[in-house]
Design a protein around this motif. Sequence first.
Motif, PDB file in Angstrom:
ATOM      1  N   PHE A 568       0.818  -1.258  -0.020  1.00 19.47           N
ATOM      2  CA  PHE A 568      -0.029  -0.085  -0.081  1.00 19.47           C
ATOM      3  C   PHE A 568       0.935   1.202  -0.048  1.00 19.47           C
ATOM      4  N   TYR A 569       2.164   1.175   0.821  1.00 15.96           N
ATOM      5  CA  TYR A 569       2.768   2.290   0.896  1.00 15.96           C
ATOM      6  C   TYR A 569       3.358   2.622  -0.723  1.00 15.96           C
ATOM      7  N   ARG A 570       3.856   1.699  -1.216  1.00 14.92           N
ATOM      8  CA  ARG A 570       4.518   1.497  -2.568  1.00 14.92           C
ATOM      9  C   ARG A 570       3.596   2.315  -3.663  1.00 14.92           C
ATOM     10  N   ALA A 571       2.266   1.798  -3.536  1.00 11.79           N
ATOM     11  CA  ALA A 571       1.021   2.120  -4.312  1.00 11.79           C
ATOM     12  C   ALA A 571       1.129   3.685  -4.302  1.00 11.79           C
ATOM     13  N   TYR A 573       3.208   5.862  -2.806  1.00 11.80           N
ATOM     14  CA  TYR A 573       4.291   6.595  -3.162  1.00 11.80           C
ATOM     15  C   TYR A 573       4.392   6.713  -4.862  1.00 11.80           C
ATOM     16  N   LYS A 574       3.835   5.681  -5.570  1.00 10.23           N
ATOM     17  CA  LYS A 574       3.665   5.571  -6.950  1.00 10.23           C
ATOM     18  C   LYS A 574       2.359   6.547  -7.615  1.00 10.23           C
ATOM     19  N   LYS A 575       1.845   7.172  -6.382  1.00  6.42           N
ATOM     20  CA  LYS A 575       0.510   8.076  -6.525  1.00  6.42           C
ATOM     21  C   LYS A 575      -0.542   7.039  -7.341  1.00  6.42           C
ATOM     22  N   PHE A 576      -0.699   5.819  -6.737  1.00  8.82           N
ATOM     23  CA  PHE A 576      -1.636   4.802  -7.232  1.00  8.82           C
ATOM     24  C   PHE A 576      -1.735   4.641  -8.516  1.00  8.82           C
ATOM     25  N   TYR A 577      -0.610   4.784  -9.360  1.00  7.56           N
ATOM     26  CA  TYR A 577      -0.323   4.521 -10.504  1.00  7.56           C
ATOM     27  C   TYR A 577      -1.408   5.166 -11.557  1.00  7.56           C
ATOM     28  N   VAL A 578      -1.905   6.396 -11.213  1.00  6.04           N
ATOM     29  CA  VAL A 578      -2.916   7.050 -12.191  1.00  6.04           C
ATOM     30  C   VAL A 578      -2.129   7.571 -13.223  1.00  6.04           C
ATOM     31  N   ASP A 579      -0.894   8.188 -13.317  1.00  5.09           N
ATOM     32  CA  ASP A 579       0.066   8.614 -14.328  1.00  5.09           C
ATOM     33  C   ASP A 579       0.101   7.388 -15.231  1.00  5.09           C
ATOM     34  N   GLU A 580       0.396   6.388 -14.663  1.00  5.53           N
ATOM     35  CA  GLU A 580       0.751   5.254 -15.488  1.00  5.53           C
ATOM     36  C   GLU A 580      -0.455   4.874 -16.349  1.00  5.53           C
ATOM     37  N   LEU A 581      -1.647   4.875 -15.578  1.00 10.19           N
ATOM     38  CA  LEU A 581      -2.781   4.509 -16.500  1.00 10.19           C
ATOM     39  C   LEU A 581      -3.178   5.530 -17.318  1.00 10.19           C
ATOM     40  N   TYR A 582      -2.877   6.874 -17.237  1.00 10.55           N
ATOM     41  CA  TYR A 582      -3.143   7.654 -18.245  1.00 10.55           C
ATOM     42  C   TYR A 582      -2.070   7.388 -19.403  1.00 10.55           C
ATOM     43  N   LEU A 583      -0.937   7.089 -19.192  1.00  6.60           N
ATOM     44  CA  LEU A 583      -0.038   6.757 -20.141  1.00  6.60           C
ATOM     45  C   LEU A 583      -0.440   5.620 -20.986  1.00  6.60           C
TER      46      LEU A 583
END
Length: 655
Positions: A568-571, A573-583
């Motif tokens: 959960f901390y890693r997620a 820290y990665k901002k819950f991968y919202v940027d990655e989802l957009y990409l």
Amino acid sequence: MSNYLYILWIPLLPLATFVVLGLFGRKYFAKTAGIIGTASLLTSTLLSFVAAKQYFFVDGKVNGVYQRIIALKYTWLQFSPNVSIDMGVIVDPISVMMLIVVTSVSLMVHVFSLGYMKGEERFATYYAFLSLFTFSMLGLILSVNIFQVYMFWELVGVSSFLLIGYYFNKPSAVAASKKAFIVTRFADLGFLIGILIIGFYGGSLDIGLLIEKFTSVQSPEFISITTASFLGASMLTWGLVLIFMGGAGKSAMFPLHIWLPDAMEGPTPVSALIHAATMVVAGVYLVARLFPVFSMDEAALTIVTYVGAFSALLAAVIACTQTDIKRVLAYSTMSQIGYMMFALGISKNGGESGLGFMASMFHLFTHAFFKSLLFLGAGSVIHMVHSNEMKDMGGLRKLMPITHAAFLIACLAIAGIPPFAGFFSKEEILTAAFHENKLIYGVALFTAALTSFYMFRLYFNIFWSKEAAAKAHHHDAHSQHNDTHDHGEGTWTMKLPLLILAACAVGVGFIPFSQFITSDGAAIETHIDMVFSIAPVALSIIAILLSASFYKSHNAKSDKAVAFFGGFYRAAYKKFYVDELYLFITKKIVFPLIGQPIAWADRNIVDGFMLLLANTTAKISTAIKGLQSGKVQNYALYFFGGVLALSVLFIYIWK
């Protein structure tokens, strides 16, 4: 009405500064641009305070209610007898309050930048962009027409693009400015469609007329827009939700928040201006400006409520994991804007039921001062240690006593500790939430505790632990910036705004805000219930103590906590991968399935058709160019041939 015409000078002075510095700054005012920009803003700020005094204490109130005054109105484009784009100046409680906020914070940023940006090659350009941004924001809040709002809204976007990308030779800054611009353009498309829907059914673009028509259930416009529907929702709901979409983009609400942390690539004073009191609260201001209309549609307000609450909680969780101090403050801003949004969402219009509206505007007002103080304090720290990362900081309280004291005051204010400003405004929001929606109240209470934790995590990491490392950075920073003639905290122009904003962070909470700014202009009675305040204050204090035990001195507790939360901390820290989802959506879906087919059609069909026309025209011209040979004999032959043909034709017709 003419009593308020001087308000025109408040936005026009920054505009004039932008023109002068933009055209002639680098050549003629390379060293004095900061003084010119600051003097201009000082004049605008003084005029804003004069306007506030006149409106709130002299002639703004009639029969106990603050009036909406149109100080100036000029029809720019007339589309029909009822629909036009008007340029004008509106004077009412929220516009006057925003004048104070925007000019005051912008002035502090201008003064701070005199020292912080000293020696920059594009110093005059920087102040020109600051002036353009301030003019755009002031124009937005004074607009009388919803399309006038939209024009200044876009100008705010352009000027923020220029400021975020100020270091244009830095790839990350260029990428951040493009990201901010593109994300907010998608949101602004929704805003534009919403304006067209509301304007079409309301038969006007004038904000006052729209409010008048859509707040009367008997008006034909209200009946028309509420009976027309699309996909199960009324056109009023669609129009307001799309307008809120524009506000959510500017105010970095989920899921349109991804641009905000990256926007920290701009100079730190720019972050204080854009992300403390001006651009990011534009969305809140937009909903507040149209709040009487929003209050007529429960579905739209419900969306505002839950988007705001979720954004507040999500950003607070992410902020607990970030290590870049400006990104922590960026997510903090997103969280606090979420507070303002859901406070509007749970409010009604008029009387005591409008407590949420008043609380939202109050928090906007107090937040502007303590958040700009946090950003400028972070700027002083970055100016000294030459890093944004917490790991490069620590033990700075003795080396930077003024910054330390100011930063601590701001942290206490945002944590809601009495008697600092944030306590009063946050308590009003919590009170409104408690009475209207217990779920939202629970989210708000938990978010408030998280706010205290991550802000004091930031405070202790900067000013307490790892003192030896900080001293080394101090020595290095001082040797590189010895032109400031002091010991690490920058020039007096960097310290003075911190002291002024710290005083505001302590004092503005005592303003009887509910006497001036409410949903219907009439004063309401509010009071702080000390029993009710026990829970939020106690939770904040517990969170501060927990943060102190983790970060005040270097120990393994924080590492154990990180290990405990694990994935959960890693997620987070990665901002819950919202940027990655957009990409993923853009690179794997939008580009190959939409972008490439459109590009192929553009290249082969559109361009191909135009090339076919060109080639056909070229061939025909080649075939007939002999008709213009320049030989008189040929022309005579053509002439007599034509005469002969016409003669034959006439003979045929005559028979």
